[in-house]
Design a protein around this motif. Structure first.
Motif, PDB file in Angstrom:
ATOM      1  N   SER A   1       0.761  -1.235  -0.056  1.00  0.00           N
ATOM      2  CA  SER A   1       0.183   0.031  -0.088  1.00  0.00           C
ATOM      3  C   SER A   1       0.804   1.284   0.039  1.00  0.00           C
ATOM      4  CB  SER A   1      -1.019   0.141   1.190  1.00  0.00           C
ATOM      5  OG  SER A   1      -0.218   0.185   2.220  1.00  0.00           O
ATOM      6  N   ASN A   2       2.336   0.943  -0.125  1.00  0.00           N
ATOM      7  CA  ASN A   2       3.188   2.050  -0.084  1.00  0.00           C
ATOM      8  C   ASN A   2       4.077   2.268  -1.134  1.00  0.00           C
ATOM      9  OD1 ASN A   2       2.601   4.093   2.040  1.00  0.00           O
ATOM     10  ND2 ASN A   2       2.809   2.551   3.565  1.00  0.00           N
ATOM     11  N   PHE A   3       3.897   2.953  -2.289  1.00  0.00           N
ATOM     12  CA  PHE A   3       4.782   3.162  -3.227  1.00  0.00           C
ATOM     13  C   PHE A   3       4.851   4.643  -3.558  1.00  0.00           C
ATOM     14  CE2 PHE A   3       2.919  -1.115  -4.055  1.00  0.00           C
ATOM     15  CZ  PHE A   3       3.926  -1.940  -4.493  1.00  0.00           C
ATOM     16  N   VAL A   4       6.157   5.121  -3.876  1.00  0.00           N
ATOM     17  CA  VAL A   4       6.591   6.096  -4.353  1.00  0.00           C
ATOM     18  C   VAL A   4       7.155   6.141  -5.842  1.00  0.00           C
ATOM     19  CG1 VAL A   4       7.955   8.394  -4.027  1.00  0.00           C
ATOM     20  CG2 VAL A   4       6.483   7.590  -2.478  1.00  0.00           C
ATOM     21  N   LEU A   5       6.856   6.968  -6.696  1.00  0.00           N
ATOM     22  CA  LEU A   5       7.652   6.930  -8.231  1.00  0.00           C
ATOM     23  C   LEU A   5       8.651   7.951  -8.066  1.00  0.00           C
ATOM     24  CD1 LEU A   5       4.219   6.651 -10.374  1.00  0.00           C
ATOM     25  CD2 LEU A   5       5.759   4.700  -8.965  1.00  0.00           C
TER      26      LEU A   5
ATOM     27  N   SER B   1      -2.374   3.145  -3.935  1.00  0.00           N
ATOM     28  CA  SER B   1      -0.974   2.810  -3.343  1.00  0.00           C
ATOM     29  C   SER B   1      -0.016   3.542  -3.451  1.00  0.00           C
ATOM     30  CB  SER B   1      -0.664   1.008  -3.517  1.00  0.00           C
ATOM     31  OG  SER B   1      -0.352   1.190  -5.143  1.00  0.00           O
ATOM     32  N   VAL B   2      -0.075   4.591  -4.601  1.00  0.00           N
ATOM     33  CA  VAL B   2       1.135   5.133  -5.253  1.00  0.00           C
ATOM     34  C   VAL B   2       0.907   6.614  -4.038  1.00  0.00           C
ATOM     35  CG1 VAL B   2       2.211   6.892  -6.760  1.00  0.00           C
ATOM     36  CG2 VAL B   2       0.971   4.637  -7.469  1.00  0.00           C
ATOM     37  N   ARG B   3       1.873   6.755  -2.929  1.00  0.00           N
ATOM     38  CA  ARG B   3       1.462   7.884  -2.152  1.00  0.00           C
ATOM     39  C   ARG B   3       2.301   9.196  -2.528  1.00  0.00           C
ATOM     40  NH1 ARG B   3       0.158   5.212   2.702  1.00  0.00           N
ATOM     41  NH2 ARG B   3      -0.613   7.107   3.160  1.00  0.00           N
ATOM     42  N   GLY B   4       3.118   9.092  -3.695  1.00  0.00           N
ATOM     43  CA  GLY B   4       3.628  10.298  -3.875  1.00  0.00           C
ATOM     44  C   GLY B   4       4.599  10.169  -5.111  1.00  0.00           C
TER      45      GLY B   4
ATOM     46  N   SER C   1      -4.478  14.970  -6.868  1.00  0.00           N
ATOM     47  CA  SER C   1      -3.195  14.297  -7.304  1.00  0.00           C
ATOM     48  C   SER C   1      -2.338  13.977  -5.977  1.00  0.00           C
ATOM     49  CB  SER C   1      -2.683  15.383  -8.140  1.00  0.00           C
ATOM     50  OG  SER C   1      -3.178  15.420  -9.288  1.00  0.00           O
ATOM     51  N   VAL C   2      -1.316  13.012  -6.215  1.00  0.00           N
ATOM     52  CA  VAL C   2      -0.710  12.966  -4.922  1.00  0.00           C
ATOM     53  C   VAL C   2       0.561  13.941  -4.622  1.00  0.00           C
ATOM     54  CG1 VAL C   2      -0.717  10.349  -5.324  1.00  0.00           C
ATOM     55  CG2 VAL C   2       1.163  11.477  -6.595  1.00  0.00           C
ATOM     56  N   PRO C   3       1.201  14.144  -3.236  1.00  0.00           N
ATOM     57  CA  PRO C   3       2.143  14.688  -3.100  1.00  0.00           C
ATOM     58  C   PRO C   3       3.220  14.702  -4.063  1.00  0.00           C
ATOM     59  CG  PRO C   3       1.166  13.842  -1.073  1.00  0.00           C
ATOM     60  CD  PRO C   3       0.462  13.326  -2.422  1.00  0.00           C
ATOM     61  N   THR C   4       3.978  16.028  -4.272  1.00  0.00           N
ATOM     62  CA  THR C   4       4.699  15.848  -5.425  1.00  0.00           C
ATOM     63  C   THR C   4       6.165  16.716  -5.132  1.00  0.00           C
ATOM     64  OG1 THR C   4       3.193  15.825  -6.989  1.00  0.00           O
ATOM     65  CG2 THR C   4       5.259  16.587  -7.803  1.00  0.00           C
ATOM     66  N   LEU C   5       7.328  16.160  -5.312  1.00  0.00           N
ATOM     67  CA  LEU C   5       8.613  16.846  -4.997  1.00  0.00           C
ATOM     68  C   LEU C   5       8.950  17.105  -6.637  1.00  0.00           C
ATOM     69  CD1 LEU C   5      10.994  17.951  -3.698  1.00  0.00           C
ATOM     70  CD2 LEU C   5      11.679  15.473  -3.425  1.00  0.00           C
TER      71      LEU C   5
ATOM     72  N   LEU D   1      10.205  11.194   1.327  1.00  0.00           N
ATOM     73  CA  LEU D   1       9.748   9.879   1.408  1.00  0.00           C
ATOM     74  C   LEU D   1       9.249   9.605   3.098  1.00  0.00           C
ATOM     75  CD1 LEU D   1      12.442   8.027  -0.480  1.00  0.00           C
ATOM     76  CD2 LEU D   1       9.943   8.531  -1.266  1.00  0.00           C
ATOM     77  N   ASP D   2      10.161   9.972   3.984  1.00  0.00           N
ATOM     78  CA  ASP D   2       9.620  10.065   5.365  1.00  0.00           C
ATOM     79  C   ASP D   2       8.281  10.528   5.823  1.00  0.00           C
ATOM     80  OD1 ASP D   2      12.075   8.798   5.621  1.00  0.00           O
ATOM     81  OD2 ASP D   2      13.159  10.465   6.797  1.00  0.00           O
ATOM     82  N   ASN D   3       8.035  11.740   5.006  1.00  0.00           N
ATOM     83  CA  ASN D   3       6.651  12.224   5.229  1.00  0.00           C
ATOM     84  C   ASN D   3       5.528  11.681   4.464  1.00  0.00           C
ATOM     85  OD1 ASN D   3       4.514  14.159   4.002  1.00  0.00           O
ATOM     86  ND2 ASN D   3       5.094  14.872   5.847  1.00  0.00           N
ATOM     87  N   VAL D   4       5.600  11.042   3.409  1.00  0.00           N
ATOM     88  CA  VAL D   4       4.452  10.469   2.702  1.00  0.00           C
ATOM     89  C   VAL D   4       4.218   9.025   3.021  1.00  0.00           C
ATOM     90  CG1 VAL D   4       4.731  12.225   0.679  1.00  0.00           C
ATOM     91  CG2 VAL D   4       5.802   9.746   0.575  1.00  0.00           C
ATOM     92  N   PHE D   5       5.350   8.200   3.396  1.00  0.00           N
ATOM     93  CA  PHE D   5       5.026   7.118   3.700  1.00  0.00           C
ATOM     94  C   PHE D   5       4.502   6.754   5.107  1.00  0.00           C
ATOM     95  CE2 PHE D   5       8.486   5.564   0.690  1.00  0.00           C
ATOM     96  CZ  PHE D   5       7.449   5.033  -0.292  1.00  0.00           C
ATOM     97  N   THR D   6       4.488   7.940   5.969  1.00  0.00           N
ATOM     98  CA  THR D   6       4.102   7.792   7.249  1.00  0.00           C
ATOM     99  C   THR D   6       2.593   8.263   7.508  1.00  0.00           C
ATOM    100  OG1 THR D   6       5.168   9.903   7.983  1.00  0.00           O
ATOM    101  CG2 THR D   6       6.203   7.805   8.374  1.00  0.00           C
TER     102      THR D   6
END
Length: 331
Positions: A175-179, A200-203, A260-264, A325-330
């Motif tokens: 449930s926790n992916f970032v691209l 499942s794409v969190r950011g 839309s998911v959080p973005t960097l 990553l530390d933020n969006v995965f928590t």
């Protein structure tokens, strides 16, 4: 060239003044990115934390002069190759998280003008992420001109599905992916994150990726540096006049919604391949839709600025990536 001039001038008194000027100018040009990186670092932690506060204890400071040389030849984590698409014979490089339990996963998408590159590109960050406790899947995808958009984004979806179906054996939190993508991979990452609408794409993280394909085609790179129009035509299947919908659909700026998911986004102002205004155009759309995001703007940086992970650009990019990553995965 500077070195040759200095060697030529050495010992020749009449050129001593010129030698000094060249030496001072060289030192200034070399030091400028370091000074700018230090200045950005003094406020980066505070500014980033205002958007993406981290529940994890802060990583190393955003920038350190000593870290430039401290990480040279650091050992890398060994990766294994996994076949994630039997239909298209696509593989990914798997870097297992260096922490116990089912861990989140970062899917890394390489650059290469949508027509080249591979999963082995710039692996140092993959090791860094794995040591941080994240699984990393650096994927290969179908390339232009043999395959056009949206083939590469479909491959990202296939990789996600593969990782979900093998979550137990790969110790992955499904449930926790970032691209995360670089250059052309940045566009693919943004497009997939915004258009797949997979919870499942969190950011998503884009390193110097194009964001507005219509604008990019109308404002190409210097042809002496890169034939960006031809590259885009190969990727999208024709000119803008021939396939205008392809240019619009592949533009992350056109896919942004309030959900839309959080973005960097990381972008250098001196990038000759992906114009700096790409990040501004995405920034405008993300603001308009109230999407949480951060644009890391590097005044001195060019394309591939993170090539040296411990360089001034590499340090700031890595800091922002880890904090994101530390933020969006928590959440």
């Amino acid at each position: 060239l500077v070195s040759l001039l200095l060697l030529f001038s050495f010992g020749q008194v009449k050129y001593a003044g010129l030698t000094n000027i060249i030496g001072i100018a060289s030192f200034f040009l070399f030091s400028l990115p370091l000074i700018q990186a230090w200045r950005i670092s003094t406020s980066l932690a505070r500014e980033f934390d205002a958007v993406f506060p981290s529940a994890v204890a802060s990583v190393k400071p955003p920038f350190s002069f000593t870290r430039i040389v401290a990480g040279i030849n650091a050992p890398q984590i060994h990766s294994s190759s996994l076949l994630y698409s039997t239909k298209d014979s696509l593989t990914l490089d798997w870097y297992a998280a260096q922490k116990e339990g089912d861990r989140p996963c970062v899917i890394v998408i390489h650059g290469g003008s949508w027509a080249g590159g591979n999963s082995n590109q710039l692996p140092e960050l993959n090791t860094c992420l794995a040591r941080r406790g994240y699984n990393v899947a650096s994927i290969n995808y179908r390339l232009a001109p043999s395959y056009t958009y949206p083939a590469s984004s479909q491959d990202v979806a296939a990789a996600i599905q593969y990782l979900k179906s093998h979550a137990q054996s790969l110790h992955t939190d499904s449930s926790n992916f970032v691209l995360l993508g670089r250059s052309a991979g940045g566009q693919i990452a943004l497009d997939a994150a915004y258009s797949l609408k997979d919870p499942s794409v969190r950011g998503v993280i884009s390193y110097y990726g194009p964001t507005d394909m219509v604008w990019g085609y109308q404002n190409p790179a210097n042809p002496l540096v890169l034939d960006s129009k031809k590259i885009m035509e190969d990727y999208l299947g024709g000119t803008y006049a021939q396939v205008p919908k392809q240019y619009v659909r592949s533009s992350p700026t056109a896919s942004v919604t309030k959900k839309s998911v959080p973005t960097l986004v990381i972008q250098g102002k001196n990038d000759p391949l992906v114009a700096y205004d790409h990040c501004n155009r995405l920034d405008e759309q993300l603001n308009r839709n109230h999407v949480r995001h951060f644009i890391l703007r590097l005044p001195w940086a060019t394309h591939g600025c993170d090539y040296t992970l411990n360089g001034p650009s590499g340090q700031l990019c890595t800091y922002a990536t880890l904090q994101f990553l530390d933020n969006v995965f928590t959440q």
